[in-house]
Structures are given as structure tokens and as C-alpha cells.
Design a protein around this motif. Structure first.
Motif, PDB file in Angstrom:
ATOM      1  N   GLU A  13     -19.694  46.251 -42.069  1.00 24.12           N
ATOM      2  CA  GLU A  13     -20.355  45.710 -40.876  1.00 24.12           C
ATOM      3  C   GLU A  13     -21.834  46.081 -40.859  1.00 24.12           C
ATOM      4  O   GLU A  13     -22.675  45.260 -40.501  1.00 24.12           O
ATOM      5  CB  GLU A  13     -19.677  46.240 -39.607  1.00 24.12           C
ATOM      6  CG  GLU A  13     -18.329  45.610 -39.342  1.00 24.12           C
ATOM      7  CD  GLU A  13     -17.583  46.271 -38.197  1.00 24.12           C
ATOM      8  OE1 GLU A  13     -17.871  47.436 -37.848  1.00 24.12           O
ATOM      9  OE2 GLU A  13     -16.688  45.616 -37.643  1.00 24.12           O
ATOM     10  N   GLN A  14     -22.137  47.318 -41.240  1.00 25.76           N
ATOM     11  CA  GLN A  14     -23.530  47.756 -41.249  1.00 25.76           C
ATOM     12  C   GLN A  14     -24.359  46.933 -42.238  1.00 25.76           C
ATOM     13  O   GLN A  14     -25.440  46.446 -41.896  1.00 25.76           O
ATOM     14  CB  GLN A  14     -23.614  49.247 -41.601  1.00 25.76           C
ATOM     15  CG  GLN A  14     -23.087  50.144 -40.508  1.00 25.76           C
ATOM     16  CD  GLN A  14     -22.905  51.575 -40.972  1.00 25.76           C
ATOM     17  OE1 GLN A  14     -22.645  51.832 -42.137  1.00 25.76           O
ATOM     18  NE2 GLN A  14     -23.027  52.513 -40.049  1.00 25.76           N
ATOM     19  N   VAL A  15     -23.845  46.771 -43.449  1.00 32.70           N
ATOM     20  CA  VAL A  15     -24.578  46.044 -44.483  1.00 32.70           C
ATOM     21  C   VAL A  15     -24.703  44.567 -44.119  1.00 32.70           C
ATOM     22  O   VAL A  15     -25.784  43.980 -44.204  1.00 32.70           O
ATOM     23  CB  VAL A  15     -23.898  46.219 -45.864  1.00 32.70           C
ATOM     24  CG1 VAL A  15     -24.502  45.286 -46.899  1.00 32.70           C
ATOM     25  CG2 VAL A  15     -24.011  47.666 -46.314  1.00 32.70           C
ATOM     26  N   LYS A  16     -23.594  43.970 -43.698  1.00 34.50           N
ATOM     27  CA  LYS A  16     -23.598  42.548 -43.328  1.00 34.50           C
ATOM     28  C   LYS A  16     -24.572  42.303 -42.171  1.00 34.50           C
ATOM     29  O   LYS A  16     -25.331  41.328 -42.176  1.00 34.50           O
ATOM     30  CB  LYS A  16     -22.180  42.161 -42.917  1.00 34.50           C
ATOM     31  CG  LYS A  16     -21.869  40.697 -43.014  1.00 34.50           C
ATOM     32  CD  LYS A  16     -20.374  40.494 -42.887  1.00 34.50           C
ATOM     33  CE  LYS A  16     -20.081  39.534 -41.767  1.00 34.50           C
ATOM     34  NZ  LYS A  16     -18.675  39.352 -41.498  1.00 34.50           N
ATOM     35  N   GLY A  17     -24.560  43.199 -41.194  1.00 37.22           N
ATOM     36  CA  GLY A  17     -25.464  43.066 -40.053  1.00 37.22           C
ATOM     37  C   GLY A  17     -26.915  43.174 -40.463  1.00 37.22           C
ATOM     38  O   GLY A  17     -27.765  42.402 -40.009  1.00 37.22           O
ATOM     39  N   THR A  18     -27.210  44.124 -41.333  1.00 32.64           N
ATOM     40  CA  THR A  18     -28.583  44.306 -41.803  1.00 32.64           C
ATOM     41  C   THR A  18     -29.070  43.073 -42.560  1.00 32.64           C
ATOM     42  O   THR A  18     -30.186  42.602 -42.340  1.00 32.64           O
ATOM     43  CB  THR A  18     -28.681  45.558 -42.703  1.00 32.64           C
ATOM     44  OG1 THR A  18     -28.307  46.705 -41.931  1.00 32.64           O
ATOM     45  CG2 THR A  18     -30.084  45.756 -43.234  1.00 32.64           C
ATOM     46  N   ALA A  34     -30.643  38.739 -33.917  1.00 30.01           N
ATOM     47  CA  ALA A  34     -29.966  39.511 -32.870  1.00 30.01           C
ATOM     48  C   ALA A  34     -28.483  39.667 -33.187  1.00 30.01           C
ATOM     49  O   ALA A  34     -27.892  40.728 -32.974  1.00 30.01           O
ATOM     50  CB  ALA A  34     -30.150  38.835 -31.516  1.00 30.01           C
ATOM     51  N   GLU A  35     -27.878  38.603 -33.699  1.00 26.58           N
ATOM     52  CA  GLU A  35     -26.463  38.660 -34.082  1.00 26.58           C
ATOM     53  C   GLU A  35     -26.264  39.699 -35.187  1.00 26.58           C
ATOM     54  O   GLU A  35     -25.309  40.481 -35.158  1.00 26.58           O
ATOM     55  CB  GLU A  35     -26.038  37.270 -34.578  1.00 26.58           C
ATOM     56  CG  GLU A  35     -24.575  37.116 -34.855  1.00 26.58           C
ATOM     57  CD  GLU A  35     -24.247  35.702 -35.331  1.00 26.58           C
ATOM     58  OE1 GLU A  35     -23.487  35.594 -36.303  1.00 26.58           O
ATOM     59  OE2 GLU A  35     -24.754  34.721 -34.737  1.00 26.58           O
ATOM     60  N   GLY A  36     -27.173  39.718 -36.141  1.00 24.63           N
ATOM     61  CA  GLY A  36     -27.114  40.703 -37.220  1.00 24.63           C
ATOM     62  C   GLY A  36     -27.253  42.112 -36.702  1.00 24.63           C
ATOM     63  O   GLY A  36     -26.541  43.025 -37.125  1.00 24.63           O
ATOM     64  N   GLN A  37     -28.171  42.314 -35.769  1.00 21.21           N
ATOM     65  CA  GLN A  37     -28.355  43.642 -35.182  1.00 21.21           C
ATOM     66  C   GLN A  37     -27.091  44.075 -34.451  1.00 21.21           C
ATOM     67  O   GLN A  37     -26.688  45.228 -34.519  1.00 21.21           O
ATOM     68  CB  GLN A  37     -29.552  43.653 -34.216  1.00 21.21           C
ATOM     69  CG  GLN A  37     -29.785  45.009 -33.557  1.00 21.21           C
ATOM     70  CD  GLN A  37     -30.040  46.118 -34.560  1.00 21.21           C
ATOM     71  OE1 GLN A  37     -30.852  45.978 -35.464  1.00 21.21           O
ATOM     72  NE2 GLN A  37     -29.345  47.220 -34.425  1.00 21.21           N
ATOM     73  N   GLY A  38     -26.448  43.131 -33.781  1.00 20.41           N
ATOM     74  CA  GLY A  38     -25.191  43.442 -33.079  1.00 20.41           C
ATOM     75  C   GLY A  38     -24.101  43.879 -34.035  1.00 20.41           C
ATOM     76  O   GLY A  38     -23.375  44.837 -33.775  1.00 20.41           O
ATOM     77  N   GLU A  39     -23.991  43.185 -35.168  1.00 22.91           N
ATOM     78  CA  GLU A  39     -22.986  43.558 -36.170  1.00 22.91           C
ATOM     79  C   GLU A  39     -23.276  44.935 -36.743  1.00 22.91           C
ATOM     80  O   GLU A  39     -22.378  45.742 -36.936  1.00 22.91           O
ATOM     81  CB  GLU A  39     -22.949  42.539 -37.306  1.00 22.91           C
ATOM     82  CG  GLU A  39     -22.134  41.326 -36.995  1.00 22.91           C
ATOM     83  CD  GLU A  39     -21.997  40.399 -38.192  1.00 22.91           C
ATOM     84  OE1 GLU A  39     -21.843  40.877 -39.331  1.00 22.91           O
ATOM     85  OE2 GLU A  39     -22.056  39.180 -37.966  1.00 22.91           O
ATOM     86  N   LYS A  40     -24.557  45.201 -37.022  1.00 19.79           N
ATOM     87  CA  LYS A  40     -24.932  46.504 -37.567  1.00 19.79           C
ATOM     88  C   LYS A  40     -24.604  47.598 -36.559  1.00 19.79           C
ATOM     89  O   LYS A  40     -24.055  48.634 -36.917  1.00 19.79           O
ATOM     90  CB  LYS A  40     -26.416  46.539 -37.922  1.00 19.79           C
ATOM     91  CG  LYS A  40     -26.820  47.866 -38.539  1.00 19.79           C
ATOM     92  CD  LYS A  40     -28.288  47.922 -38.846  1.00 19.79           C
ATOM     93  CE  LYS A  40     -28.698  49.231 -39.473  1.00 19.79           C
ATOM     94  NZ  LYS A  40     -28.267  50.419 -38.770  1.00 19.79           N
ATOM     95  N   SER A  41     -24.905  47.353 -35.300  1.00 17.67           N
ATOM     96  CA  SER A  41     -24.614  48.335 -34.260  1.00 17.67           C
ATOM     97  C   SER A  41     -23.117  48.596 -34.148  1.00 17.67           C
ATOM     98  O   SER A  41     -22.686  49.733 -33.968  1.00 17.67           O
ATOM     99  CB  SER A  41     -25.160  47.865 -32.910  1.00 17.67           C
ATOM    100  OG  SER A  41     -26.571  47.793 -32.962  1.00 17.67           O
ATOM    101  N   LYS A  42     -22.331  47.539 -34.262  1.00 16.24           N
ATOM    102  CA  LYS A  42     -20.873  47.679 -34.221  1.00 16.24           C
ATOM    103  C   LYS A  42     -20.407  48.576 -35.374  1.00 16.24           C
ATOM    104  O   LYS A  42     -19.561  49.457 -35.177  1.00 16.24           O
ATOM    105  CB  LYS A  42     -20.230  46.293 -34.315  1.00 16.24           C
ATOM    106  CG  LYS A  42     -18.741  46.278 -34.167  1.00 16.24           C
ATOM    107  CD  LYS A  42     -18.242  44.837 -34.194  1.00 16.24           C
ATOM    108  CE  LYS A  42     -16.741  44.764 -34.244  1.00 16.24           C
ATOM    109  NZ  LYS A  42     -16.268  43.392 -34.391  1.00 16.24           N
TER     110      LYS A  42
END
Length: 58
Positions: A13-18, A34-42
Motif C-alpha cells: 500500500e505504501q509503495v503503490k500510494g507513493t 490525493a488518492e495516492g497519498q490516501g493509499e500511502k497513509s493507509k
């Protein structure tokens, strides 16, 4: 101990979000960034949760 599958899920999730965040920024797509940042935060939260579990297991 942090389970391997949860650790892998958090890292994914961190890598995909980044990647998604950077791609969104590159093409000027703020909602994708923003969607990517949300995934990274998750992923960050999942990782922190697993680390906290590890601390209490010791």
C-alpha cells in the motif's frame, strides 16, 4: 510479531500510494495524487498498527 502478510500488505500500500501520488503530480492530476497519498497513509497506519502489536507482544 508482525505477520508477514500484514507487513507485505502495508508495504504494498505504501509503495503503490507513493507511485500513484507521484504519477498524479507529474500529470497535474490532483485527485489522483490525493488518492495516492490516501493509499500511502493507509499503508503507514497498517504498518504502525502491526509495530504496536509487536511492542505489546514482547
Amino acid at each position: 510479531m508482525m505477520s508477514a502478510s500484514e507487513k507485505a500488505k502495508a508495504k504494498t500500500e505504501q509503495v503503490k500510494g507513493t507511485v500513484k501520488k507521484q504519477a498524479g503530480r507529474t500529470v497535474g492530476n490532483d485527485s489522483k495524487a490525493a488518492e495516492g497519498q490516501g493509499e500511502k497513509s493507509k499503508g503507514d497506519l497498517r504498518s504502525a498498527k502491526e509495530k504496536a502489536k509487536d511492542a505489546f507482544d514482547d
